[in-house]
Design a protein around this motif. Structure first.
Motif, PDB file in Angstrom:
ATOM      1  N   ASP A  73       0.905  -1.261   0.043  1.00 52.38           N
ATOM      2  CA  ASP A  73      -0.013  -0.122   0.055  1.00 52.38           C
ATOM      3  C   ASP A  73       0.719   1.291   0.014  1.00 52.38           C
ATOM      4  N   ASP A  74       2.240   1.200   0.384  1.00 49.56           N
ATOM      5  CA  ASP A  74       2.972   2.557   0.395  1.00 49.56           C
ATOM      6  C   ASP A  74       4.062   2.133  -0.153  1.00 49.56           C
ATOM      7  N   THR A  75       4.390   1.254  -1.201  1.00 54.23           N
ATOM      8  CA  THR A  75       5.483   0.910  -1.949  1.00 54.23           C
ATOM      9  C   THR A  75       5.400   1.565  -3.569  1.00 54.23           C
ATOM     10  N   VAL A  76       6.220   2.177  -4.095  1.00 50.03           N
ATOM     11  CA  VAL A  76       6.365   2.485  -5.394  1.00 50.03           C
ATOM     12  C   VAL A  76       7.305   1.929  -6.164  1.00 50.03           C
ATOM     13  N   HIS A  77       6.822   0.978  -7.278  1.00 54.39           N
ATOM     14  CA  HIS A  77       7.612   0.229  -7.908  1.00 54.39           C
ATOM     15  C   HIS A  77       8.043   1.199  -9.189  1.00 54.39           C
ATOM     16  N   LEU A  78       9.503   1.158  -9.663  1.00 51.76           N
ATOM     17  CA  LEU A  78       9.672   2.036 -10.859  1.00 51.76           C
ATOM     18  C   LEU A  78      10.506   1.048 -11.969  1.00 51.76           C
ATOM     19  N   LEU A  79      10.002   1.020 -12.950  1.00 50.11           N
ATOM     20  CA  LEU A  79      10.652  -0.163 -13.854  1.00 50.11           C
ATOM     21  C   LEU A  79      11.602   0.798 -15.060  1.00 50.11           C
ATOM     22  N   THR A  80      12.621   0.277 -15.567  1.00 50.93           N
ATOM     23  CA  THR A  80      13.054   0.643 -16.844  1.00 50.93           C
ATOM     24  C   THR A  80      12.430   0.191 -18.114  1.00 50.93           C
ATOM     25  N   GLY A  81      10.981   0.719 -18.197  1.00 49.92           N
ATOM     26  CA  GLY A  81      10.276   0.277 -19.151  1.00 49.92           C
ATOM     27  C   GLY A  81       9.771  -1.377 -19.154  1.00 49.92           C
ATOM     28  N   PHE A  82       9.180  -1.801 -20.082  1.00 46.82           N
ATOM     29  CA  PHE A  82       8.666  -3.136 -19.890  1.00 46.82           C
ATOM     30  C   PHE A  82       9.568  -4.122 -20.930  1.00 46.82           C
ATOM     31  N   ARG A  83      10.628  -3.858 -21.559  1.00 47.61           N
ATOM     32  CA  ARG A  83      11.505  -4.731 -22.308  1.00 47.61           C
ATOM     33  C   ARG A  83      12.816  -4.816 -21.963  1.00 47.61           C
ATOM     34  N   GLY A  84      13.562  -3.925 -21.289  1.00 48.50           N
ATOM     35  CA  GLY A  84      15.065  -4.127 -21.126  1.00 48.50           C
ATOM     36  C   GLY A  84      15.481  -5.285 -20.318  1.00 48.50           C
ATOM     37  N   ALA A  85      15.287  -4.822 -18.835  1.00 48.57           N
ATOM     38  CA  ALA A  85      15.797  -5.783 -17.772  1.00 48.57           C
ATOM     39  C   ALA A  85      14.875  -6.912 -17.643  1.00 48.57           C
ATOM     40  N   ASN A  86      15.516  -8.030 -17.292  1.00 46.96           N
ATOM     41  CA  ASN A  86      14.706  -9.222 -16.703  1.00 46.96           C
ATOM     42  C   ASN A  86      13.733  -8.887 -15.866  1.00 46.96           C
ATOM     43  N   THR A  87      14.415  -8.273 -14.626  1.00 47.54           N
ATOM     44  CA  THR A  87      13.628  -7.896 -13.532  1.00 47.54           C
ATOM     45  C   THR A  87      12.371  -6.967 -13.850  1.00 47.54           C
ATOM     46  N   ALA A  88      12.595  -5.970 -14.848  1.00 48.22           N
ATOM     47  CA  ALA A  88      11.595  -5.199 -15.191  1.00 48.22           C
ATOM     48  C   ALA A  88      10.615  -5.642 -16.026  1.00 48.22           C
ATOM     49  N   ARG A  89      11.045  -6.773 -16.872  1.00 47.26           N
ATOM     50  CA  ARG A  89       9.834  -7.437 -17.565  1.00 47.26           C
ATOM     51  C   ARG A  89       9.050  -8.395 -16.370  1.00 47.26           C
ATOM     52  N   TRP A  90       9.751  -8.890 -15.519  1.00 44.17           N
ATOM     53  CA  TRP A  90       9.030  -9.640 -14.432  1.00 44.17           C
ATOM     54  C   TRP A  90       7.898  -8.770 -13.880  1.00 44.17           C
ATOM     55  N   ALA A  91       8.232  -7.726 -13.418  1.00 43.21           N
ATOM     56  CA  ALA A  91       7.311  -6.784 -12.650  1.00 43.21           C
ATOM     57  C   ALA A  91       6.241  -6.514 -13.596  1.00 43.21           C
ATOM     58  N   TRP A  92       6.487  -6.014 -14.724  1.00 34.09           N
ATOM     59  CA  TRP A  92       5.440  -5.615 -15.614  1.00 34.09           C
ATOM     60  C   TRP A  92       4.575  -6.774 -15.759  1.00 34.09           C
ATOM     61  N   GLN A  94       3.817  -9.171 -13.774  1.00 29.73           N
ATOM     62  CA  GLN A  94       3.180  -9.122 -12.342  1.00 29.73           C
ATOM     63  C   GLN A  94       2.271  -8.153 -12.035  1.00 29.73           C
ATOM     64  N   GLN A  95       2.404  -7.018 -12.451  1.00 27.75           N
ATOM     65  CA  GLN A  95       1.425  -5.788 -12.456  1.00 27.75           C
ATOM     66  C   GLN A  95      -0.031  -6.411 -13.211  1.00 27.75           C
ATOM     67  N   GLY A  96      -0.005  -7.068 -14.019  1.00 23.84           N
ATOM     68  CA  GLY A  96      -1.174  -7.477 -14.731  1.00 23.84           C
ATOM     69  C   GLY A  96      -1.912  -8.608 -13.821  1.00 23.84           C
ATOM     70  N   ARG A  97      -1.083  -9.285 -12.805  1.00 20.45           N
ATOM     71  CA  ARG A  97      -1.956 -10.484 -12.019  1.00 20.45           C
ATOM     72  C   ARG A  97      -2.017  -9.605 -10.672  1.00 20.45           C
ATOM     73  N   GLN A  98      -1.070  -8.818 -10.031  1.00 21.79           N
ATOM     74  CA  GLN A  98      -1.303  -8.129  -8.767  1.00 21.79           C
ATOM     75  C   GLN A  98      -0.836  -6.741  -8.980  1.00 21.79           C
ATOM     76  N   PRO A  99      -2.007  -6.081  -9.093  1.00 21.25           N
ATOM     77  CA  PRO A  99      -1.464  -4.426  -9.236  1.00 21.25           C
ATOM     78  C   PRO A  99      -0.969  -3.833  -8.002  1.00 21.25           C
ATOM     79  N   ARG A 100       0.039  -2.864  -8.333  1.00 24.26           N
ATOM     80  CA  ARG A 100       0.762  -2.167  -7.468  1.00 24.26           C
ATOM     81  C   ARG A 100       0.798  -0.923  -7.938  1.00 24.26           C
ATOM     82  N   ARG A 101       1.213  -0.029  -6.957  1.00 24.94           N
ATOM     83  CA  ARG A 101       1.825   1.466  -7.561  1.00 24.94           C
ATOM     84  C   ARG A 101       3.063   1.132  -8.249  1.00 24.94           C
TER      85      ARG A 101
END
Length: 374
Positions: A73-92, A94-101
């Motif tokens: 509820d009080d965490t903001v996730h910031l990604l380097t886009g949706f394509r570049g990093a493996n971690t960023a692609r995972w988070a993007w 996951q946002q479709g399954r469990q929405p976060r800030r």
């Protein structure tokens, strides 16, 4: 606040901002694919200071889920886009399954050629289908912001952002042994960086009282040397090869002008370094860091593929003469607008604008305000 940055690697162009967030009492986790880059190490880059930042390297699926579900509820996730990093692609995903800030902290894209057309199609498709998953887009410069708007990401949540570089003490300047005007390029000698365009523009300058240094190396060096020789300017040009970051800064500090003639640069942090050293800049309009130049004291911008326009910009700067100590001091003072603390405060204000209904912030490099607190 709690911030999680999902990126490809620990970068010396963001560490100052993240450490400033920590200094202001915010928690920062840096989730990266790798701690460093061998290619950047060969270019003279050094490992940044990550004091106070929780760095997680190559996380497992379980680690990613633990981070994702920690204080949602009080965490903001910031990604380097949706394509570049493996971690960023995972988070993007996951946002479709469990929405976060969640938002992006990302560059625009190179639009040249067929690859550029394909990038535009891919980003537009993603923007139309899932763009609203990104509730805040901190895009690198006005160029990056325009890119995401063109690709149908939510225009009402896009703000320009900037890379930062670590604060450093300017190196002492040696007394000049001549009256030559000194121009420097710092970066890889590759097509994307436009060093061939700079060589042609310098050849058109037709001035014997100017010296040009190429600091860096790369596959385009023979072609650049050939252009310089064709114009009969070999004695006025120096190639240093790759040097340490400290040595590169010394050479920027000793120059009257830094030139970044890139055909594309998502940002171009060497512009920050030059301004922090009091050295004005000429760069192409395809560089994100163009936003930092005022067309006068700090430097100017020209159309990326116009060699004559670049040569004319060089001629104007040379005609004005070497930069004075007073002008250097003024540029250095202004550069606090893109310091880690100033950019960190701007990021916090952007988050509050989106999630708490605060006022829409203006980038500190547009206002010169370095006193805000987040």
């Amino acid at each position: 606040m709690n911030f999680v940055f999902w990126q490809n690697q620990v970068s010396m162009h963001q560490s100052a901002c993240l450490r400033a967030l920590v200094a202001r009492g915010h928690r920062c986790r840096w989730v990266v694919d790798a701690a460093d880059s061998p290619e950047r190490a060969r270019m003279g880059w050094t490992a940044p200071d990550t004091s106070g930042i929780e760095v997680v390297v190559a996380p497992s699926e379980r680690q990613c889920l633990e981070i994702w579900n920690d204080r949602p509820d009080d965490t903001v996730h910031l990604l380097t886009g949706f394509r570049g990093a493996n971690t960023a692609r995972w988070a993007w995903r996951q946002q479709g399954r469990q929405p976060r800030r969640l938002g992006f902290l990302a560059e625009g894209a190179d639009v040249r050629g067929l690859k550029g057309v394909l990038r535009r199609a891919l980003y537009s498709w993603e923007g139309l289908r899932r763009g609203r998953r990104a509730e805040l887009i901190m895009a690198m410069g006005r160029n990056g912001a325009a890119w995401y708007r063109r690709c149908f990401f939510p225009a009402d949540r896009i703000l320009p952002f900037a890379y930062t570089v670590e604060a450093f003490d300017p190196p002492p300047l040696e007394p000049r042994s001549d009256a030559h005007y000194r121009i420097v390029f710092v970066g890889s000698l590759i097509v994307r960086k436009g060093v061939d365009l700079l060589a042609e523009a310098f050849g058109q300058l037709a001035r014997d009282d100017v010296r040009l240094s190429f600091v860096g190396d790369g596959p385009l060096r023979p072609a650049v040397e050939a252009i310089i020789a064709r114009h009969g300017r070999t004695r006025q040009v120096e190639f240093t090869g790759n040097v340490s970051n400290a040595e590169a800064r010394s050479r920027i500090a000793a120059a009257d002008l830094l030139v970044l003639p890139s055909r594309f640069d998502g940002w171009g942090a060497v512009v920050n370094e030059a301004l922090m050293l009091g050295t004005p800049v000429v760069c192409s309009d395809r560089c994100g860091a163009r936003d930092l130049l005022d067309g006068r004291d700090r430097g100017e911008v020209y159309c990326w593929n116009d060699v004559s326009a670049l040569s004319a910009a060089l001629a104007r700067r040379v005609s004005a003469g070497p930069i004075s100590p007073e002008a250097r001091s003024a540029i250095r003072a202004w550069s606090a607008a893109v310091s880690g603390p100033a950019v960190a405060d701007y990021l916090v204000s952007a988050v509050r604008w989106v999630y708490e209904g605060g006022p829409k912030p203006t980038p500190p490099w547009e206002t010169g305000d370095t006193n805000a607190r987040g």
